[in-house]
Design a protein around this motif. Structure first.
Motif, PDB file in Angstrom:
ATOM      1  N   THR A   1       0.664  -1.492   0.375  1.00  0.00           N
ATOM      2  CA  THR A   1      -0.487   0.170  -0.226  1.00  0.00           C
ATOM      3  C   THR A   1       0.675   1.594   0.030  1.00  0.00           C
ATOM      4  O   THR A   1       0.310   2.508  -0.461  1.00  0.00           O
ATOM      5  CB  THR A   1      -0.655   0.451   0.892  1.00  0.00           C
ATOM      6  N   ALA A   2       1.911   1.060   0.565  1.00  0.00           N
ATOM      7  CA  ALA A   2       2.931   2.646   0.677  1.00  0.00           C
ATOM      8  C   ALA A   2       3.288   2.873  -0.615  1.00  0.00           C
ATOM      9  O   ALA A   2       3.240   3.973  -1.399  1.00  0.00           O
ATOM     10  CB  ALA A   2       4.012   1.964   1.736  1.00  0.00           C
ATOM     11  N   ARG A   3       3.658   1.539  -1.815  1.00  0.00           N
ATOM     12  CA  ARG A   3       3.747   2.659  -2.896  1.00  0.00           C
ATOM     13  C   ARG A   3       2.352   2.978  -3.829  1.00  0.00           C
ATOM     14  O   ARG A   3       2.909   3.589  -4.297  1.00  0.00           O
ATOM     15  CB  ARG A   3       4.783   1.194  -3.726  1.00  0.00           C
ATOM     16  N   MET A   4       1.785   2.261  -3.043  1.00  0.00           N
ATOM     17  CA  MET A   4       0.720   2.822  -3.877  1.00  0.00           C
ATOM     18  C   MET A   4       0.428   4.151  -3.621  1.00  0.00           C
ATOM     19  O   MET A   4      -0.004   5.288  -4.533  1.00  0.00           O
ATOM     20  CB  MET A   4      -0.751   1.987  -3.526  1.00  0.00           C
TER      21      MET A   4
ATOM     22  N   HIS B   1       8.090  16.484  -5.164  1.00  0.00           N
ATOM     23  CA  HIS B   1       8.710  17.089  -4.108  1.00  0.00           C
ATOM     24  C   HIS B   1       8.783  15.367  -2.853  1.00  0.00           C
ATOM     25  O   HIS B   1       7.676  16.227  -2.646  1.00  0.00           O
ATOM     26  CB  HIS B   1       9.681  17.627  -3.992  1.00  0.00           C
ATOM     27  N   ILE B   2       9.284  15.009  -2.265  1.00  0.00           N
ATOM     28  CA  ILE B   2       8.391  14.670  -0.647  1.00  0.00           C
ATOM     29  C   ILE B   2       9.793  14.965   0.226  1.00  0.00           C
ATOM     30  O   ILE B   2      10.951  14.668   0.641  1.00  0.00           O
ATOM     31  CB  ILE B   2       8.548  13.616  -0.911  1.00  0.00           C
ATOM     32  N   ILE B   3       8.957  15.294   1.638  1.00  0.00           N
ATOM     33  CA  ILE B   3      10.563  15.811   2.707  1.00  0.00           C
ATOM     34  C   ILE B   3       9.295  14.176   3.560  1.00  0.00           C
ATOM     35  O   ILE B   3       7.688  15.042   4.252  1.00  0.00           O
ATOM     36  CB  ILE B   3       9.912  16.856   2.944  1.00  0.00           C
ATOM     37  N   SER B   4       9.663  13.689   4.405  1.00  0.00           N
ATOM     38  CA  SER B   4       9.213  13.238   5.839  1.00  0.00           C
ATOM     39  C   SER B   4      10.014  12.387   6.902  1.00  0.00           C
ATOM     40  O   SER B   4      11.456  13.180   5.930  1.00  0.00           O
ATOM     41  CB  SER B   4       9.000  11.724   4.589  1.00  0.00           C
ATOM     42  N   MET B   5      10.364  11.829   7.546  1.00  0.00           N
ATOM     43  CA  MET B   5      11.116  11.491   8.289  1.00  0.00           C
ATOM     44  C   MET B   5      10.690  10.566   9.048  1.00  0.00           C
ATOM     45  O   MET B   5       9.476  10.131   9.333  1.00  0.00           O
ATOM     46  CB  MET B   5      10.455  12.715  10.043  1.00  0.00           C
ATOM     47  N   ASP B   6      11.890   9.667   9.797  1.00  0.00           N
ATOM     48  CA  ASP B   6      12.014   7.937   9.992  1.00  0.00           C
ATOM     49  C   ASP B   6      10.987   7.608   9.283  1.00  0.00           C
ATOM     50  O   ASP B   6      10.478   6.774   9.975  1.00  0.00           O
ATOM     51  CB  ASP B   6      11.862   8.494  10.940  1.00  0.00           C
ATOM     52  N   LEU B   7      11.039   7.138   7.798  1.00  0.00           N
ATOM     53  CA  LEU B   7      10.095   6.206   7.418  1.00  0.00           C
ATOM     54  C   LEU B   7      10.466   4.485   7.839  1.00  0.00           C
ATOM     55  O   LEU B   7      11.688   4.572   7.911  1.00  0.00           O
ATOM     56  CB  LEU B   7      11.233   6.686   5.768  1.00  0.00           C
ATOM     57  N   HIS B   8       9.659   4.532   7.599  1.00  0.00           N
ATOM     58  CA  HIS B   8       9.639   3.175   8.577  1.00  0.00           C
ATOM     59  C   HIS B   8      10.487   1.806   7.719  1.00  0.00           C
ATOM     60  O   HIS B   8      11.489   0.843   8.377  1.00  0.00           O
ATOM     61  CB  HIS B   8       7.680   2.298   8.486  1.00  0.00           C
ATOM     62  N   ALA B   9      10.813   2.019   6.463  1.00  0.00           N
ATOM     63  CA  ALA B   9      11.601   1.618   6.373  1.00  0.00           C
ATOM     64  C   ALA B   9      12.094   2.079   4.710  1.00  0.00           C
ATOM     65  O   ALA B   9      11.431   3.006   4.197  1.00  0.00           O
ATOM     66  CB  ALA B   9      10.569  -0.055   5.499  1.00  0.00           C
ATOM     67  N   SER B  10      13.302   2.052   5.154  1.00  0.00           N
ATOM     68  CA  SER B  10      14.564   3.517   4.261  1.00  0.00           C
ATOM     69  C   SER B  10      14.227   3.048   2.670  1.00  0.00           C
ATOM     70  O   SER B  10      14.058   3.139   0.966  1.00  0.00           O
ATOM     71  CB  SER B  10      16.407   3.048   4.297  1.00  0.00           C
ATOM     72  N   GLN B  11      13.773   1.504   1.980  1.00  0.00           N
ATOM     73  CA  GLN B  11      13.054   1.152   0.589  1.00  0.00           C
ATOM     74  C   GLN B  11      12.046   2.283   0.033  1.00  0.00           C
ATOM     75  O   GLN B  11      12.220   1.550  -1.212  1.00  0.00           O
ATOM     76  CB  GLN B  11      13.616  -0.129   0.486  1.00  0.00           C
ATOM     77  N   MET B  12      11.524   2.334   0.618  1.00  0.00           N
ATOM     78  CA  MET B  12      10.382   2.920   0.487  1.00  0.00           C
ATOM     79  C   MET B  12      10.775   4.464  -0.528  1.00  0.00           C
ATOM     80  O   MET B  12       9.469   4.604  -0.590  1.00  0.00           O
ATOM     81  CB  MET B  12       9.545   3.845   1.780  1.00  0.00           C
ATOM     82  N   GLN B  13      11.762   4.839  -0.568  1.00  0.00           N
ATOM     83  CA  GLN B  13      12.092   5.831  -0.945  1.00  0.00           C
ATOM     84  C   GLN B  13      12.349   5.785  -3.040  1.00  0.00           C
ATOM     85  O   GLN B  13      12.499   6.542  -3.414  1.00  0.00           O
ATOM     86  CB  GLN B  13      14.111   6.486  -0.643  1.00  0.00           C
TER      87      GLN B  13
ATOM     88  N   PHE C   1      10.096   4.311  -4.243  1.00  0.00           N
ATOM     89  CA  PHE C   1       8.390   3.648  -4.075  1.00  0.00           C
ATOM     90  C   PHE C   1       8.400   5.276  -5.118  1.00  0.00           C
ATOM     91  O   PHE C   1       7.265   4.640  -6.169  1.00  0.00           O
ATOM     92  CB  PHE C   1       7.458   3.543  -3.291  1.00  0.00           C
ATOM     93  N   PHE C   2       8.647   6.079  -5.570  1.00  0.00           N
ATOM     94  CA  PHE C   2       8.932   7.460  -5.324  1.00  0.00           C
ATOM     95  C   PHE C   2       9.590   7.756  -6.709  1.00  0.00           C
ATOM     96  O   PHE C   2      10.889   7.312  -6.998  1.00  0.00           O
ATOM     97  CB  PHE C   2       9.330   8.913  -4.908  1.00  0.00           C
ATOM     98  N   THR C   3       9.156   8.243  -8.061  1.00  0.00           N
ATOM     99  CA  THR C   3       9.774   8.556  -9.342  1.00  0.00           C
ATOM    100  C   THR C   3      10.642  10.340  -9.325  1.00  0.00           C
ATOM    101  O   THR C   3      10.992  10.852  -9.569  1.00  0.00           O
ATOM    102  CB  THR C   3       8.743   9.055 -10.611  1.00  0.00           C
ATOM    103  N   LYS C   4       9.823  10.434  -8.359  1.00  0.00           N
ATOM    104  CA  LYS C   4      10.651  12.034  -7.575  1.00  0.00           C
ATOM    105  C   LYS C   4      11.501  11.832  -5.842  1.00  0.00           C
ATOM    106  O   LYS C   4      11.702  10.830  -5.973  1.00  0.00           O
ATOM    107  CB  LYS C   4       9.554  12.706  -7.084  1.00  0.00           C
ATOM    108  N   PRO C   5      12.180  12.844  -6.121  1.00  0.00           N
ATOM    109  CA  PRO C   5      13.572  13.098  -5.403  1.00  0.00           C
ATOM    110  C   PRO C   5      12.666  13.096  -3.683  1.00  0.00           C
ATOM    111  O   PRO C   5      11.540  13.548  -3.701  1.00  0.00           O
ATOM    112  CB  PRO C   5      13.925  14.480  -4.687  1.00  0.00           C
TER     113      PRO C   5
END
Length: 431
Positions: A108-111, A123-135, A137-141
């Motif tokens: 669901t996170a990828r969706m 552009h996406i700014i977040s903090m402490d993603l549950h899994a670093s590989q989630m970055q 999932f995005f085609t944007k920075p």
């Protein structure tokens, strides 16, 4: 900040206003409401043509409504000819669903990442993603900020003799996060492993019966095996060495640590169990075993996807005797694993104090009340990335750390084209 607009959603307006205050600007006007049929309506109240737009919207209890609100705000700014749209999401929703937990499941996170990009986020700014590989999932920075700096600063200022404290991971999946904070503070770390999959009654009863054998009998058995086999002698010596240097195991029944003499209400028929101390333990048939002795998704750290077992085994790898313990995770949503880890560290491993620290304090249902009622937990430390109700703020053990300055500095640097990695370096050196 010229040519810049910051919109604040309804999910965590308090954090959005703090970020705007740090930036020295007012939140851009917009109208957020719902129609009588439940549909979300967004009306941008200012021109965003050829401007940098930042939309602040975090996770919350009404997560699905606020996700739609975020997507519609981003789409409205894209329709208003904004130059660049950045979604600031301090606590990324659905982050625990970043991999397929079960067969025929959904990532669901990828969706959600695809929805944000399709809506128009650049552009996406977040903090402490549950899994670093989630970055990925995005085609944007994506800029994934870290809350460890704020937590580390609080530890240095409020934990007595913090140089002798130990940072503990409550599951194997969080060891990388724990070692990062421990290295920054230059202190030791440890790990807790909870065996959740031993739910077969026969297997559990065999394990319990073996644990109840007197220690002198076990030693006599070991001596006998050493005499009979030279190969087993080296293995037994290694096992004894490991046990004496920081492996403490206990039983967890219904979420609490119990002693070896505890007998469950639903006792297993011992007549149907044959115990042989020299025979290898069999793996239950309902487990899917793999090479190297592992089971399916053994590194998983999400409790809600684990089958509930009548009894679990909790093991601490490390030494916390006479020291303060800091149990670190990225989020606190349910209390059972934290309470079991705190009880094990205090009752069986000799820890003096236990602190629970995390970036996101979700506190689902009565989570915070149960943590406060636990006598083995001294304080609970979280940041304000997730909205905390006024009732929960009255908890005496709860400490909330403001991270709005980190997001404000990240927004400022991004708007002026400055390096974000320099911000990470400064945060790391400030611990």
């Amino acid at each position: 900040m010229r040519k810049c607009k910051v919109f604040v959603g309804n999910s965590h307006s308090e954090l959005g206003e703090l970020i705007c205050s740090k930036l020295g600007i007012e939140p851009a006007p917009c109208t957020l409401k719902k129609f009588s049929n439940g549909e979300t309506s967004v009306q941008i109240g200012v021109s965003v043509r050829d401007e940098d737009v930042y939309v602040i919207q975090s996770g919350s209890e009404d997560i699905n409504d606020h996700i739609m609100e975020l997507l519609i705000m981003v789409s409205a700014c894209r329709g208003g000819s904004a130059k660049k749209i950045t979604a600031v999401i301090p606590q990324f929703p659905y982050s625990k669903q970043s991999k397929m937990k079960k067969h025929r499941g959904a990532i669901t996170a990828r969706m959600l990442a695809n929805l944000l990009v399709m809506a128009g986020a650049d552009h996406i700014i977040s903090m402490d993603l549950h899994a670093s590989q989630m970055q990925g999932f995005f085609t944007k920075p994506v800029d994934n900020l870290y809350g460890a700096a704020s937590l580390g600063k609080w530890i240095k200022e409020h934990v007595e003799d913090y140089t002798n404290a130990v940072v503990v991971s409550k599951n194997p999946g969080g060891t990388k996060r724990v070692t990062g904070l421990a290295d920054s503070l230059k202190i030791n770390f440890a790990m807790i492993h909870t065996d959740r999959r031993r739910g077969d009654n026969d297997f559990l009863a065999t394990k319990m019966k073996k644990q109840q054998v007197p220690s002198h009998s076990r030693r006599q058995s070991v001596v006998g095996r050493r005499r009979s086999s030279a190969k087993k002698e080296d293995a037994d010596e290694e096992e004894e060495l490991i046990y004496s240097n920081g492996l403490q195991t206990a039983r967890v029944v219904q979420g609490h640590v119990v002693g070896d003499d505890y007998i469950a209400e639903e006792a297993v028929d011992e007549s149907a169990i044959s115990v042989d101390s020299d025979q290898e333990e069999s793996i239950p048939n309902d487990q899917t075993s793999y090479a190297l002795g592992g089971t399916y998704d053994a590194a998983d750290s999400d409790e809600e996807y684990e089958p509930e077992a009548p009894e679990k085994l909790i093991t601490l790898v490390g030494n916390v005797k006479g020291r303060s313990v800091i149990i670190l995770d990225d989020m606190i949503d349910r209390p059972s694993s934290f309470i079991a880890a705190a009880e094990h560290c205090r009752l069986n491993c000799g820890a003096t104090k236990v602190y629970i620290a995390a970036t996101h304090g979700l506190f689902i249902d009565n989570c915070l009340e149960e943590l406060e009622a636990c006598p083995y937990i001294d304080q609970v430390i979280v940041t304000n990335t997730y909205p905390i109700t006024e009732k929960k703020k009255q908890c005496k053990k709860l400490v909330t750390i403001d991270v709005s300055s980190i997001f404000a500095e990240c927004i400022r640097r991004d708007h002026y084209g400055e390096s974000i990695s320099v911000l990470f370096d400064k945060i790391a050196s400030g611990i």
